[in-house]
Structures are given as C-alpha cells and as structure tokens.
Design an enzyme around this catalytic site. Structure first.
Site, PDB file in Angstrom:
ATOM      1  N   GLU A  78       0.828  -1.206   0.000  1.00 47.57           N
ATOM      2  CA  GLU A  78       0.000   0.000   0.000  1.00 47.57           C
ATOM      3  C   GLU A  78       0.865   1.261   0.000  1.00 47.57           C
ATOM      4  O   GLU A  78       0.572   2.227  -0.690  1.00 47.57           O
ATOM      5  CB  GLU A  78      -0.946   0.008   1.209  1.00 47.57           C
ATOM      6  N   TYR A  82      -6.355   6.710   4.436  1.00 51.90           N
ATOM      7  CA  TYR A  82      -6.515   5.711   3.374  1.00 51.90           C
ATOM      8  C   TYR A  82      -5.785   4.414   3.732  1.00 51.90           C
ATOM      9  O   TYR A  82      -6.345   3.314   3.656  1.00 51.90           O
ATOM     10  CB  TYR A  82      -6.008   6.231   2.008  1.00 51.90           C
ATOM     11  N   ASP A 140      -9.933   5.592  -2.322  1.00 52.79           N
ATOM     12  CA  ASP A 140      -8.812   6.212  -3.028  1.00 52.79           C
ATOM     13  C   ASP A 140      -9.376   6.870  -4.289  1.00 52.79           C
ATOM     14  O   ASP A 140     -10.596   6.870  -4.509  1.00 52.79           O
ATOM     15  CB  ASP A 140      -7.699   5.186  -3.345  1.00 52.79           C
ATOM     16  N   CYS A 194     -12.695   1.889 -15.635  1.00 54.10           N
ATOM     17  CA  CYS A 194     -13.342   3.193 -15.450  1.00 54.10           C
ATOM     18  C   CYS A 194     -12.269   4.246 -15.181  1.00 54.10           C
ATOM     19  O   CYS A 194     -12.193   4.840 -14.110  1.00 54.10           O
ATOM     20  CB  CYS A 194     -14.338   3.126 -14.289  1.00 54.10           C
ATOM     21  N   CYS A 200     -16.607   1.819 -21.226  1.00 52.64           N
ATOM     22  CA  CYS A 200     -17.947   1.462 -20.744  1.00 52.64           C
ATOM     23  C   CYS A 200     -18.492   0.205 -21.423  1.00 52.64           C
ATOM     24  O   CYS A 200     -19.248  -0.553 -20.807  1.00 52.64           O
ATOM     25  CB  CYS A 200     -18.909   2.624 -20.946  1.00 52.64           C
ATOM     26  N   CYS A 239     -17.467  -2.704 -19.394  1.00 53.37           N
ATOM     27  CA  CYS A 239     -17.592  -2.531 -17.939  1.00 53.37           C
ATOM     28  C   CYS A 239     -18.720  -3.397 -17.375  1.00 53.37           C
ATOM     29  O   CYS A 239     -19.840  -3.382 -17.896  1.00 53.37           O
ATOM     30  CB  CYS A 239     -17.866  -1.064 -17.628  1.00 53.37           C
ATOM     31  N   CYS A 295     -24.948   1.887 -14.298  1.00 51.48           N
ATOM     32  CA  CYS A 295     -24.167   3.115 -14.083  1.00 51.48           C
ATOM     33  C   CYS A 295     -24.971   4.368 -14.456  1.00 51.48           C
ATOM     34  O   CYS A 295     -25.334   4.584 -15.612  1.00 51.48           O
ATOM     35  CB  CYS A 295     -22.891   3.055 -14.922  1.00 51.48           C
TER      36      CYS A 295
HETATM   37  S1  SF4 Z   1     -20.155   2.216 -17.266  1.00 49.89           S
HETATM   38 FE1  SF4 Z   1     -19.855   3.689 -15.603  1.00 49.89          FE
HETATM   39  S2  SF4 Z   1     -18.517   2.603 -14.151  1.00 49.89           S
HETATM   40 FE2  SF4 Z   1     -18.382   1.522 -16.079  1.00 49.89          FE
HETATM   41  S3  SF4 Z   1     -16.624   2.409 -17.149  1.00 49.89           S
HETATM   42 FE3  SF4 Z   1     -18.441   3.526 -17.829  1.00 49.89          FE
HETATM   43  S4  SF4 Z   1     -18.544   5.298 -16.465  1.00 49.89           S
HETATM   44 FE4  SF4 Z   1     -17.202   3.794 -15.486  1.00 49.89          FE
END
Ligand code: SF4
Length: 303
Positions: A46, A129, A147, A202, A209, A212, A218
């Site tokens: 860390e 943190y 973070d 992200c 996205c 993701c 989201c």
């Molecule tokens: S869908 Fe949302 S969480 Fe996923 S990469 Fe795109 S902005 Fe980030």
C-alpha cells in the site's frame, strides 16, 4: 439474501453481484493478492503504490519482501539500504517513513501490525486511506476504503456525475459507506474490485464502458457521461526539469556507488547543469534525511 442486504436498494445490490463476478475473472494476478501475504507485506504494498502504479511496484515489492519479510528485519536495515532498495519508485521519503513505521511496529506492537484504526493511524506514514486499506485488505474488516479510483467509480455509478478529484470530501465517505456491502468478506471484495475497475476500466479520461461490468447500472453512462474527464483539477506536473527529477538523479548516482562510499562534490556538480537548482535539491535531500553531506566536500546515503 443476508439480513444486512434486505433493505439495500436494488441497483446497489446488483452492482455488488456484478462487480464480484468481474473480480473473479477480470482482476490482475498481482503477487500480494496471494492468500498467504502477511498484513505487514500488504502495508508495504500500500505504501509503495501510493503515487506509483501497481504494475511498477511489483518487482520492487518482491525484492523488498525478500530482503525484509517483516517489520523487525526492516527496522534493522540502514537508511542507505532502504533508500537503495526503493530504487526508482519515486517520493523516497516514503522509504524512510516505512522504516520508522517498522521500528514502532517492532517496539510497540511486538512485530505485529496492529488491527485497530487508532493504532494504525498512530504509526509514521500511515494516513486515513492506508489505515482503512490495511483493515480491509489485510484483516478482512468491513471498512470503506476510498482512493482516487474508488471515488471516481462510486461517484459515476451512483450519482451520475463526474468525480472532481482533490481531497476526499465528507460526501465521498457518506457514499462509500452507503454502498458498502453488509458482510465483511463481500466488503473486502467490493473495495478491491472497485479500485481495480477504476484502474483498468473506469479510467479518468477513457472509461471503457462497453467492457464494464457495471454498464447496466451506471448512472453516469445513462446520463451520457456529462463532463467526462473534467475531473482532474490539477494539471499533471511535467517531470523533466523539476526538483523531483534532480533529486532522483542525485539519489540514482548515490545508489550506484559501493556500499558506504561517498560522491565527491566535483562529481556531484556534473550531475545537473543548473548549479542553483542542484544546490537547493541537495539541501532538501539533506533536510529529508535522504543524503548526508560529508564535511562539505562529498555526499553519501545516510548510514
Ligand atoms: S459504465 Fe460507468 S462505471 Fe463503467 S466504465 Fe463507464 S462510467 Fe465507469
């Protein structure tokens, strides 16, 4: 469904499940993610990965843990040895603080990294943190870790706006607490997976996205990613020509020397063309305890 999940809004619950599945298959195989990694080794990781990318940390962490597998062995190392092993990780004061931390863990806690926030935060170099990261990743406690990466993901997914960087704000903590899974083990996975998603998918400027796991829940994507990339409040500092570069050049020259040797001032003068900047960087390294100026005519790593 566990008792603590009964009242959790569906999008939050769904994001827990989606991200946990992604973590199983999408996370990097980093050496400290091995179950046998000790709490002390997790703390070292860390500290090293603050301000340094995890992928760069791997070889340094492996070598460091071979040299000093616990706090007591690191406490016995010389400052010169730890500065040398820190290599090019950057911000080398972290190395000296880690050694100071090791001395306290050995002396105050019988060589065992403590398990409470108050005790952890009392140690040199451990801030909010890091204390929370140790409690979560090393001790499996249900603690919200925040973070930059986690904050960006949570802000985007659950509030639908861009994360604006800077210091952690009270509302960031409230959000992180609100969406943290109720069970400790799930909370640990959530913290790790959110951090990993922020590092790999992200990202600040180019979130992927389409790949993701949270793209179905989201709020930021649903809103059309308003203000994407505006999050960075400070322009990234260029490295070339900065005092950081000069300090790095001086330390790199000292690390090349045989153990205990000094570098004469006439050779130091050749390290950097701007004598004034070189002088102020030597003074600041001396102030930070990272070098010793020997009789005004040479420098060395502190013994
Ligand atoms: S869908 Fe949302 S969480 Fe996923 S990469 Fe795109 S902005 Fe980030």
């Amino acid at each position: 469904m566990t008792g603590s999940q009964k009242n959790v809004p569906r999008p939050i619950q769904r994001s827990h499940t989606l991200l946990a599945h992604w973590w199983e298959s999408g996370a990097r195989d980093l050496p400290w993610r091995n179950r046998s990694t000790t709490p002390w080794a997790i703390l070292v990781c860390e500290v090293m990965s603050q301000q340094t990318q995890m992928s760069r940390v791997v070889p340094y962490w492996k070598k460091w843990m071979e040299l000093w597998p616990d706090a007591a062995t690191l406490a016995d190392a010389t400052p010169a040895e730890v500065i040398t092993a820190w290599g090019r990780l950057g911000y080398p004061r972290r190395a000296l603080r880690l050694k100071a931390c090791a001395q306290q863990v050995r002396d105050r806690f019988n060589n065992q990294l403590p398990q409470t926030y108050e005790e952890l935060i009392s140690l040199p170099g451990i801030g909010d943190y890091t204390a929370n990261a140790v409690l979560s990743f090393a001790y499996g406690q249900r603690v919200a870790v925040i973070d930059t990466n986690i904050r960006r993901v949570l802000t985007r997914v659950f509030t639908g706006v861009e994360s604006h960087g800077g210091a952690t704000k009270p509302q960031d903590k409230v959000l992180a607490e609100e969406v943290l899974p109720g069970q400790a083990q799930e909370a640990v996975v959530w913290n790790q997976a959110t951090m990993e998603l922020g590092a790999l998918v992200c990202t600040a400027k180019n979130p992927d996205c389409s790949q993701c796991p949270l793209n179905g829940v989201c709020a930021f994507l649903k809103a059309g990613c308003p203000g994407l990339g505006e999050g960075r409040t400070r322009p990234r500092q260029h490295f070339r020509g900065t005092d950081r570069q000069v300090r790095g050049v001086i330390l790199a020259a000292l690390r090349e020397l045989p153990v205990g040797s000094s570098l004469p001032m006439n050779e130091v003068d050749n390290l950097w063309p701007d004598a004034s900047q070189l002088g102020s960087c030597l003074a600041s390294l001396d102030d930070d305890g990272l070098i010793e100026i020997v009789g005004g005519d040479s420098i060395r790593l502190p013994g």
